[in-house]
Design a protein around this motif. Structure first.
Motif, short mmCIF file in Angstrom:
data_model
loop_
_atom_site.label_atom_id
_atom_site.label_comp_id
_atom_site.label_asym_id
_atom_site.label_seq_id
_atom_site.Cartn_x
_atom_site.Cartn_y
_atom_site.Cartn_z
N ALA A 142 12.55 -2.53 -0.53
CA ALA A 142 11.54 -1.58 -0.05
C ALA A 142 11.98 -0.14 -0.29
O ALA A 142 11.16 0.72 -0.65
N SER A 143 13.27 0.14 -0.08
CA SER A 143 13.76 1.49 -0.30
C SER A 143 13.63 1.90 -1.77
O SER A 143 13.18 3.00 -2.08
N LYS A 160 3.39 2.61 -7.24
CA LYS A 160 1.98 2.57 -7.61
C LYS A 160 1.60 1.22 -8.24
O LYS A 160 0.48 0.73 -8.06
N LYS A 161 2.54 0.61 -8.95
CA LYS A 161 2.27 -0.71 -9.52
C LYS A 161 2.13 -1.76 -8.42
O LYS A 161 1.28 -2.66 -8.51
N VAL A 162 2.95 -1.65 -7.38
CA VAL A 162 2.83 -2.56 -6.24
C VAL A 162 1.50 -2.33 -5.52
O VAL A 162 0.81 -3.29 -5.13
N PHE A 163 1.13 -1.06 -5.33
CA PHE A 163 -0.15 -0.76 -4.68
C PHE A 163 -1.32 -1.34 -5.47
O PHE A 163 -2.27 -1.87 -4.90
N ALA A 164 -1.24 -1.23 -6.80
CA ALA A 164 -2.31 -1.75 -7.65
C ALA A 164 -2.42 -3.27 -7.48
O ALA A 164 -3.52 -3.83 -7.40
N GLN A 165 -1.27 -3.95 -7.43
CA GLN A 165 -1.27 -5.40 -7.25
C GLN A 165 -1.88 -5.79 -5.90
O GLN A 165 -2.54 -6.82 -5.77
N ASN A 225 8.76 -4.63 11.85
CA ASN A 225 9.33 -5.44 10.77
C ASN A 225 8.22 -6.29 10.15
O ASN A 225 7.42 -5.76 9.40
N ASP A 226 8.16 -7.55 10.48
CA ASP A 226 7.16 -8.42 9.86
C ASP A 226 5.77 -8.27 10.48
O ASP A 226 4.78 -8.69 9.87
N GLU A 227 5.70 -7.70 11.69
CA GLU A 227 4.41 -7.49 12.34
C GLU A 227 4.30 -6.01 12.73
O GLU A 227 4.33 -5.66 13.91
N PRO A 228 4.17 -5.13 11.75
CA PRO A 228 4.19 -3.69 12.02
C PRO A 228 2.91 -3.20 12.68
O PRO A 228 1.87 -3.84 12.60
N GLU A 235 -5.17 0.50 8.67
CA GLU A 235 -5.12 -0.84 8.06
C GLU A 235 -4.45 -0.78 6.69
O GLU A 235 -3.61 -1.64 6.35
N MET A 236 -4.78 0.23 5.89
CA MET A 236 -4.18 0.38 4.57
C MET A 236 -2.69 0.70 4.67
O MET A 236 -1.89 0.26 3.84
N ALA A 237 -2.31 1.47 5.70
CA ALA A 237 -0.90 1.82 5.89
C ALA A 237 -0.07 0.57 6.15
O ALA A 237 1.02 0.40 5.58
N VAL A 238 -0.59 -0.33 6.99
CA VAL A 238 0.13 -1.58 7.27
C VAL A 238 0.19 -2.45 6.02
O VAL A 238 1.23 -3.05 5.71
N ARG A 239 -0.89 -2.52 5.27
CA ARG A 239 -0.89 -3.30 4.02
C ARG A 239 0.14 -2.76 3.04
O ARG A 239 0.87 -3.54 2.39
N ALA A 240 0.22 -1.45 2.90
CA ALA A 240 1.19 -0.85 1.99
C ALA A 240 2.61 -1.13 2.44
O ALA A 240 3.50 -1.43 1.63
N PHE A 241 2.86 -1.02 3.74
CA PHE A 241 4.17 -1.28 4.32
C PHE A 241 4.61 -2.72 4.02
O PHE A 241 5.74 -2.97 3.59
N LEU A 242 3.71 -3.67 4.24
CA LEU A 242 4.03 -5.07 3.98
C LEU A 242 4.16 -5.35 2.48
O LEU A 242 4.96 -6.20 2.07
N ALA A 243 3.39 -4.64 1.66
CA ALA A 243 3.42 -4.87 0.22
C ALA A 243 4.79 -4.56 -0.38
O ALA A 243 5.23 -5.23 -1.32
N ILE A 244 5.46 -3.53 0.15
CA ILE A 244 6.78 -3.20 -0.38
C ILE A 244 7.89 -3.90 0.40
O ILE A 244 9.06 -3.66 0.16
N ASP A 245 7.51 -4.77 1.35
CA ASP A 245 8.46 -5.48 2.22
C ASP A 245 9.21 -4.49 3.11
O ASP A 245 10.43 -4.56 3.25
N GLY A 246 8.45 -3.59 3.72
CA GLY A 246 9.05 -2.57 4.58
C GLY A 246 9.62 -3.14 5.86
O GLY A 246 9.30 -4.26 6.26
N SER A 247 10.48 -2.35 6.50
CA SER A 247 11.02 -2.72 7.81
C SER A 247 11.45 -1.46 8.53
O SER A 247 11.80 -0.45 7.90
N GLY A 248 11.39 -1.50 9.85
CA GLY A 248 11.78 -0.34 10.65
C GLY A 248 10.68 0.69 10.71
O GLY A 248 9.79 0.62 11.55
N LEU A 249 10.71 1.62 9.78
CA LEU A 249 9.76 2.72 9.82
C LEU A 249 9.33 3.13 8.43
O LEU A 249 10.06 2.94 7.46
N SER A 250 8.16 3.70 8.33
CA SER A 250 7.66 4.34 7.12
C SER A 250 6.52 5.27 7.50
O SER A 250 5.84 5.05 8.51
N ARG A 251 6.34 6.29 6.71
CA ARG A 251 5.15 7.14 6.82
C ARG A 251 4.34 6.93 5.54
O ARG A 251 4.89 7.02 4.44
N VAL A 252 3.06 6.63 5.71
CA VAL A 252 2.19 6.36 4.57
C VAL A 252 1.21 7.52 4.43
O VAL A 252 0.54 7.90 5.39
#
Length: 373
Positions: free
Chosen positions: A136-137, A147-152, A241-244, A288-305
């Motif tokens: 994710a980092s 951007k390629k992950v977002f497109a997918q 983490n898995d349920e952001p 909703e899109m922020a959570v989708r993006a976070f999960l798409a990159i396999d995020g954990s902890g924190l992120s700002r979208v």
């Protein structure tokens, strides 16, 4: 673990965002509950040298003290001993004597801190750490891969083109034509791997495009060019983490022509609006899109979208995910959570808990390749 959770705060770093990292570290040191945590500082110089200080009894008064200069700290290999002690259970002391740590909080922005490199080191040391993992980092740092992950994932975003230094030198005319046909002017030119808007330029002509590409190549071997979007800048904080979960959205009104390094950190004139003055359905779509993006990159902890809300038609476009956002009490990430009912100190507690929970879960993985029972 002992009575207190031993937290290693890592800050500074070999990056253009070194000073920003020091601001974050000082704010976090002041906010931690010293009755619950033992805080051990780790400073990385601009040259990449590690320095480890003694556990803090109280936060430093001056930012300059965070540099751990002189005889107040171990340096070099000795500074890393508390981290890599975790590789050998026999060396882990049973009390909080400062010789090891329970969890690392990397407050490093940009190169060598937000790009998966220190995360990989901590994975090798088998120690819990706050924030996104290696994958994710790395994806969150590389704007092209992101951007390629977002497109997918099917997330709407602006039109862009990208190339590396070798491709540009070999045939600049081709990429100039691609930009002019697909994006037109004005457009934005960015290094692919850098944060805090360093190296970004706005080009209004072919001459400015060429100069901007040369400037961006000072900071990375890959460059991305994005279309200009006349839009409002909307941001959402994500925690988990898995349920952001997502915070209320906020909005940035830049003091500059675009939200560059000067607008973020120097002139102090950019405005934050929390919550953002947007319709409820747009706010919910951003969350909703922020959570989708976070999960798409396999995020954990924190992120700002970050999003663009296009003025022409009100369409929401995802811009980027920042896996280690600014984290002073006056940064957008904690302020959006404050508006959502989570205090700065509660955020710190939650991030430590999330780091330890993720690490505990990963201990269930069989890395030995043994036969299934």
């Amino acid at each position: 673990m002992g009575e207190k959770v031993r937290v290693g705060l890592v800050y500074g770093g070999r990056s253009g965002e070194h000073e920003v990292s020091l601001q974050t570290a000082l704010a976090v040191m002041k906010a931690f509950d010293y009755d619950k945590y033992e805080i051990k500082p780790f400073y990385i110089t601009k040259q990449g040298e590690w320095r480890a200080g003694a556990p803090l009894l109280a936060p430093p008064d001056e930012p300059e003290l965070l540099r751990l200069a002189g005889g107040n700290a171990a340096s070099g290999t000795d500074a890393l001993i508390p981290v890599f002690n975790s590789l050998d259970e026999r060396n882990v002391p049973q009390n909080a004597d400062g010789n090891t740590i329970d969890v690392v909080f990397p407050m490093l922005h940009g190169t060598f801190g937000e790009d998966g490199t220190i995360q990989g080191m901590l994975e090798m040391a088998n120690i819990p750490y706050v924030g996104a993992g290696v994958l994710a980092s790395a994806v969150g740092m590389d704007k092209i891969m992101m951007k390629k992950v977002f497109a997918q994932e099917g997330l709407p975003q602006c039109v862009y083109r990208h190339f590396n230094r070798t491709q540009w030198v070999k045939d600049p005319a081709f990429f100039i034509m691609e930009v002019e046909v697909a994006l037109g002017y004005p457009c934005f030119i960015k290094p692919a791997n850098l944060g805090s808007s360093v190296g970004i330029s706005k080009a209004r002509s072919r001459e400015e495009l060429i100069a901007a590409v040369d400037y961006a190549f000072r900071y990375d071997r890959k460059v991305i060019v994005e279309e200009f979007v006349d839009a409002r800048e909307i941001e959402v904080s994500v925690l988990g983490n898995d349920e952001p979960r997502a915070s209320v959205p906020g909005e940035i009104t830049s003091s500059n022509e675009f939200y560059d390094y000067k607008a973020k950190y120097i002139d102090g004139k950019s405005m934050m609006h929390i919550p953002a003055n947007i319709p409820p359905d747009v706010a919910e779509a951003a969350r909703e899109m922020a959570v989708r993006a976070f999960l798409a990159i396999d995020g954990s902890g924190l992120s700002r979208v970050d999003f663009f809300l296009r003025k022409a038609d009100g369409k929401l476009l995802i811009n980027e995910v920042n896996t280690m956002p600014g984290f002073t009490p006056y940064s957008m990430y904690p302020l959006m959570w404050k508006e959502s009912g989570v205090s700065y100190r509660e955020l710190l507690d939650t991030l430590i808990e999330l780091a330890i929970a993720r690490h505990t879960e990963k201990q269930r993985i069989d890395y030995g390749g043994g036969s299934p029972v």
